[in-house]
Design a protein around this motif. Structure first.
Motif, PDB file in Angstrom:
ATOM      1  N   TYR A 138       0.828  -1.205   0.000  1.00 36.64           N
ATOM      2  CA  TYR A 138       0.000   0.000   0.000  1.00 36.64           C
ATOM      3  C   TYR A 138       0.858   1.249   0.000  1.00 36.64           C
ATOM      4  CZ  TYR A 138       0.784  -0.074   5.110  1.00 36.64           C
ATOM      5  OH  TYR A 138       1.350  -0.102   6.363  1.00 36.64           O
ATOM      6  N   ASP A 139       0.275   2.326  -0.476  1.00 36.44           N
ATOM      7  CA  ASP A 139       0.828   3.674  -0.411  1.00 36.44           C
ATOM      8  C   ASP A 139      -0.326   4.551   0.060  1.00 36.44           C
ATOM      9  OD1 ASP A 139       2.224   6.029  -0.661  1.00 36.44           O
ATOM     10  OD2 ASP A 139       2.029   6.124  -2.834  1.00 36.44           O
ATOM     11  N   ILE A 140      -0.388   4.770   1.370  1.00 35.35           N
ATOM     12  CA  ILE A 140      -1.516   5.470   1.979  1.00 35.35           C
ATOM     13  C   ILE A 140      -0.991   6.744   2.624  1.00 35.35           C
ATOM     14  CG2 ILE A 140      -3.356   5.312   3.700  1.00 35.35           C
ATOM     15  CD1 ILE A 140      -3.250   2.241   3.282  1.00 35.35           C
ATOM     16  N   HIS A 141      -1.562   7.866   2.252  1.00 34.63           N
ATOM     17  CA  HIS A 141      -1.046   9.158   2.670  1.00 34.63           C
ATOM     18  C   HIS A 141      -1.494   9.590   4.063  1.00 34.63           C
ATOM     19  CE1 HIS A 141       0.776   9.953  -1.237  1.00 34.63           C
ATOM     20  NE2 HIS A 141      -0.231   9.247  -1.704  1.00 34.63           N
ATOM     21  N   ASN A 197      -2.197   9.253   7.950  1.00 37.63           N
ATOM     22  CA  ASN A 197      -1.662   8.410   9.022  1.00 37.63           C
ATOM     23  C   ASN A 197      -2.708   7.487   9.626  1.00 37.63           C
ATOM     24  OD1 ASN A 197       0.955   9.396   8.818  1.00 37.63           O
ATOM     25  ND2 ASN A 197       0.590  11.029  10.290  1.00 37.63           N
ATOM     26  N   ARG A 250      -5.528   6.249   8.267  1.00 40.39           N
ATOM     27  CA  ARG A 250      -5.863   5.174   7.328  1.00 40.39           C
ATOM     28  C   ARG A 250      -4.689   4.199   7.186  1.00 40.39           C
ATOM     29  NH1 ARG A 250      -7.676   9.579   4.194  1.00 40.39           N
ATOM     30  NH2 ARG A 250      -6.082   9.170   2.633  1.00 40.39           N
ATOM     31  N   ARG A 251      -3.465   4.712   7.198  1.00 38.61           N
ATOM     32  CA  ARG A 251      -2.280   3.853   7.087  1.00 38.61           C
ATOM     33  C   ARG A 251      -2.161   2.939   8.293  1.00 38.61           C
ATOM     34  NH1 ARG A 251       1.108   7.369   5.446  1.00 38.61           N
ATOM     35  NH2 ARG A 251       1.697   8.132   7.487  1.00 38.61           N
ATOM     36  N   ARG A 252      -2.401   3.458   9.507  1.00 37.67           N
ATOM     37  CA  ARG A 252      -2.350   2.625  10.718  1.00 37.67           C
ATOM     38  C   ARG A 252      -3.416   1.534  10.679  1.00 37.67           C
ATOM     39  NH1 ARG A 252      -1.190   7.452  13.214  1.00 37.67           N
ATOM     40  NH2 ARG A 252      -3.364   7.786  13.777  1.00 37.67           N
ATOM     41  N   MET A 258      -2.217  -1.112   8.256  1.00 39.79           N
ATOM     42  CA  MET A 258      -1.088  -1.830   8.832  1.00 39.79           C
ATOM     43  C   MET A 258      -1.555  -2.830   9.886  1.00 39.79           C
ATOM     44  SD  MET A 258       2.173  -0.345  10.955  1.00 39.79           S
ATOM     45  CE  MET A 258       1.070   0.238  12.241  1.00 39.79           C
ATOM     46  N   SER A 318       5.653  -1.385   4.004  1.00 35.04           N
ATOM     47  CA  SER A 318       4.267  -1.392   3.547  1.00 35.04           C
ATOM     48  C   SER A 318       3.952  -2.579   2.633  1.00 35.04           C
ATOM     49  CB  SER A 318       3.947  -0.085   2.824  1.00 35.04           C
ATOM     50  OG  SER A 318       4.791   0.078   1.701  1.00 35.04           O
ATOM     51  N   LEU A 341     -10.241   3.417   2.416  1.00 33.73           N
ATOM     52  CA  LEU A 341      -9.229   4.119   1.631  1.00 33.73           C
ATOM     53  C   LEU A 341      -9.887   5.085   0.655  1.00 33.73           C
ATOM     54  CD1 LEU A 341      -6.692   1.274   0.804  1.00 33.73           C
ATOM     55  CD2 LEU A 341      -6.693   2.867   2.725  1.00 33.73           C
ATOM     56  N   ASP A 372      -4.899   7.196  -2.176  1.00 36.58           N
ATOM     57  CA  ASP A 372      -4.217   5.997  -1.687  1.00 36.58           C
ATOM     58  C   ASP A 372      -4.021   4.971  -2.789  1.00 36.58           C
ATOM     59  OD1 ASP A 372      -4.383   7.124   0.881  1.00 36.58           O
ATOM     60  OD2 ASP A 372      -6.363   6.248   1.204  1.00 36.58           O
TER      61      ASP A 372
END
Length: 90
Positions: A8-11, A13, A15-17, A20, A33, A55, A60
């Motif tokens: 993933y490439d999620i901008h 924080n 949504r990224r957490r 993850m 990632s 997302l 993303d």
């Protein structure tokens, strides 16, 4: 069961957490990632749905890549907005 490499490439924080934590619950084999998971088709679709519901396609990126050479079935979904893509192939 197939080996699936998920990246993933999620901008954002938050949504990224979320992504993850969701993916770390699937496998102990990951780096940054990218996550190397062993999943059946049903679990793969459930995981795709859980990840993509939060997302933003315009911000993303998400990819599922099958590492199992015996995987011969392919269906795909691709969203392109704002130059970014979410892509699924099963």
């Amino acid at each position: 069961m197939s080996r699936v490499l998920i990246g993933y490439d999620i901008h954002d924080n938050r949504r990224r957490r979320m992504a993850m934590k969701t993916l770390r619950a699937q496998t102990a084999c990951y780096q940054e990632s990218f996550f190397d998971c062993t999943l059946d088709q049903k679990r793969t679709l459930e995981l795709w749905g859980k990840l993509t519901e939060r997302l933003l396609p315009e911000e993303d990126g998400l990819i599922f890549a099958w590492l199992d050479p015996t995987c011969q079935h392919a269906i795909g979904q691709r969203w392109t907005m704002g130059g970014q893509s979410l892509f699924l192939v099963i």
